[in-house]
Design a protein around this motif. Structure first.
Motif, short mmCIF file in Angstrom:
data_model
loop_
_atom_site.label_atom_id
_atom_site.label_comp_id
_atom_site.label_asym_id
_atom_site.label_seq_id
_atom_site.Cartn_x
_atom_site.Cartn_y
_atom_site.Cartn_z
N ASN A 138 -16.48 6.03 10.21
CA ASN A 138 -17.99 5.81 9.52
C ASN A 138 -18.99 5.80 10.64
N ARG A 139 -20.18 6.02 10.02
CA ARG A 139 -21.33 5.73 10.91
C ARG A 139 -21.56 6.60 12.09
N LEU A 140 -20.83 8.11 11.44
CA LEU A 140 -20.84 8.91 12.77
C LEU A 140 -22.44 9.45 13.10
N GLY A 141 -22.70 9.62 14.20
CA GLY A 141 -24.04 9.99 14.69
C GLY A 141 -24.12 11.71 14.46
N SER A 142 -25.47 12.08 14.53
CA SER A 142 -25.63 13.42 13.90
C SER A 142 -25.35 14.42 15.11
N GLN A 143 -25.52 13.74 16.14
CA GLN A 143 -25.45 14.59 17.62
C GLN A 143 -24.05 14.40 18.23
N GLN A 144 -23.68 15.37 18.69
CA GLN A 144 -22.29 15.47 19.46
C GLN A 144 -22.30 14.64 20.68
N ALA A 194 0.82 -1.22 0.00
CA ALA A 194 0.10 -0.02 0.12
C ALA A 194 0.93 1.24 0.08
N ASP A 195 0.55 2.13 -1.00
CA ASP A 195 0.92 3.49 -0.77
C ASP A 195 0.23 4.64 -0.04
N THR A 196 -1.31 4.03 -0.23
CA THR A 196 -2.15 4.79 0.84
C THR A 196 -3.04 3.45 1.29
N LEU A 197 -3.21 3.63 2.91
CA LEU A 197 -4.04 2.74 3.49
C LEU A 197 -5.34 3.51 4.18
N ILE A 198 -6.45 2.91 3.66
CA ILE A 198 -7.66 3.38 4.21
C ILE A 198 -8.14 2.40 5.25
N THR A 199 -8.39 2.95 6.52
CA THR A 199 -9.14 1.88 7.27
C THR A 199 -10.49 2.46 7.90
N PRO A 200 -11.47 2.15 7.27
CA PRO A 200 -12.77 2.37 7.78
C PRO A 200 -13.12 1.91 9.30
N LEU A 201 -13.58 2.60 9.92
CA LEU A 201 -13.83 2.20 11.43
C LEU A 201 -15.25 2.76 11.71
N ASN A 202 -16.12 1.97 12.14
CA ASN A 202 -17.41 2.33 12.84
C ASN A 202 -17.12 3.18 14.09
N ASP A 203 -17.61 4.14 14.24
CA ASP A 203 -17.34 5.17 15.43
C ASP A 203 -17.67 4.66 16.83
N SER A 204 -16.90 3.47 17.35
CA SER A 204 -17.44 2.93 18.58
C SER A 204 -16.02 2.15 19.33
N PHE A 205 -16.10 2.11 20.51
CA PHE A 205 -15.05 1.43 21.15
C PHE A 205 -14.68 0.14 20.71
N VAL A 206 -15.85 -0.72 20.28
CA VAL A 206 -15.80 -2.05 19.63
C VAL A 206 -14.84 -2.10 18.50
N ASP A 207 -14.94 -1.19 17.72
CA ASP A 207 -14.02 -1.03 16.39
C ASP A 207 -12.74 -0.56 16.86
N PHE A 208 -12.69 0.21 17.84
CA PHE A 208 -11.38 1.03 18.35
C PHE A 208 -10.27 -0.04 18.69
N ASP A 209 -11.15 -1.24 19.43
CA ASP A 209 -10.27 -2.22 19.74
C ASP A 209 -9.43 -2.72 18.93
N LEU A 210 -9.72 -2.61 17.65
CA LEU A 210 -8.93 -3.23 16.49
C LEU A 210 -7.68 -2.56 16.46
N LEU A 211 -7.53 -1.31 16.90
CA LEU A 211 -6.47 -0.36 16.65
C LEU A 211 -5.34 -0.34 17.88
N ALA A 212 -6.04 -0.34 19.11
CA ALA A 212 -5.49 -0.17 20.42
C ALA A 212 -6.12 -0.97 21.46
#
Length: 269
Positions: free
Chosen positions: A183-189, A124-142
């Protein structure tokens, strides 16, 4: 040489194939030649996406910008050079066949750890990692500490990317530009959204990726796949009114392409 874009992580349902198809099609619409590969040999969502697109065009007489798509070549072990892994050789042959005629090669990886995915990341020259906006997916990274969310260290996928970076450095290749999209960001903060954002920001500085907004949760994405369409095609095929939600989704795609900062690409849609 073609610029290689890899879309991957090790979790299903994060929007990899949707991201792959939209990025590839956007580049073709802007005048670039794009070849694509799907390394999920069982499900092949990207491959089916392209097939659906071709069938839709043929049935309705439409002419839509479509990336080139090929399957990995079928070879027998006797044709593999000594000491070379069979699947590594298949992927190398596929990339070589696409390089001559394309500005970009986009590789969609499966939502699991495979030998093919591992090799693709090293290309890969460019790597795109889509992540659902949750700690379930965040666990994949750290790995994080449950009590306070403190980052304890990189997780399995981040370690694979690190290994790919080391392999490229040893080969004298340019570093991977790694972009994690939310991905799948909620509309509210919401509180969880802010916490995920803060955690990604801290982690990005530690292990070296850029954070970008991806695609919000929208019904339109589920409706586009059976016809092989992307958000950019709605005005061309008729029958789909561009409502405010669809216009906002187009802007999300525009922002993503801008953030990728691909060589020679000037966003025009």
């Amino acid at each position: 040489m073609a610029h290689i874009i890899v879309v991957g992580n090790e979790k299903g349902g994060s929007g990899k194939s949707t991201t792959s198809m939209h990025v590839a099609t956007a580049l073709v619409r802007m005048g670039h030649s794009v070849g694509t590969l799907d390394l999920d040999l069982r499900q092949q969502s990207l491959g089916r996406y392209v097939e659906n697109r071709r069938a839709f065009c043929e049935a309705g007489g439409h002419t839509l910008a479509t990336p080139e798509y090929i399957n990995l070549p079928e070879i027998v072990s006797e044709d593999v050079p000594p000491g070379v892994n069979l699947n590594d050789h298949r992927l190398s042959l596929a990339v070589q066949s696409l390089e001559a005629d394309n500005d970009f090669i986009l590789i969609d990886c499966p939502g699991s750890h495979t030998r093919l995915s591992q090799m693709a990341h090293s290309m890969a020259d460019t790597l795109i990692t889509p992540l659902n906006d949750s700690f379930v997916d965040f666990d994949l990274l750290a790995r994080t500490r449950p009590q306070d969310g403190a980052i304890l260290g990189p997780s399995v996928y981040s370690e694979m990317v690190w290994a790919a970076r080391q392999a490229r450095a040893q080969a004298g290749l340019r570093p991977i530009d790694w972009i994690v999209t939310r991905n799948r960001l909620g509309s509210q903060q919401m509180h969880n959204k802010r916490k995920v954002g803060d955690a990604l920001s801290k982690l990005s500085r530690r292990i070296g990726f850029r954070v970008a907004p991806g695609f919000s949760e929208r019904v339109i994405f589920r409706e586009l796949f059976p016809r092989g369409l992307t958000l950019l095609d709605l005005r061309d095929v008729g029958g789909d009114r561009l409502n405010l939600s669809n216009i906002a989704a187009r802007q999300e795609l525009r922002d993503l392409i801008n953030t990728l900062n691909l060589p020679g690409v000037k966003v025009r849609f």
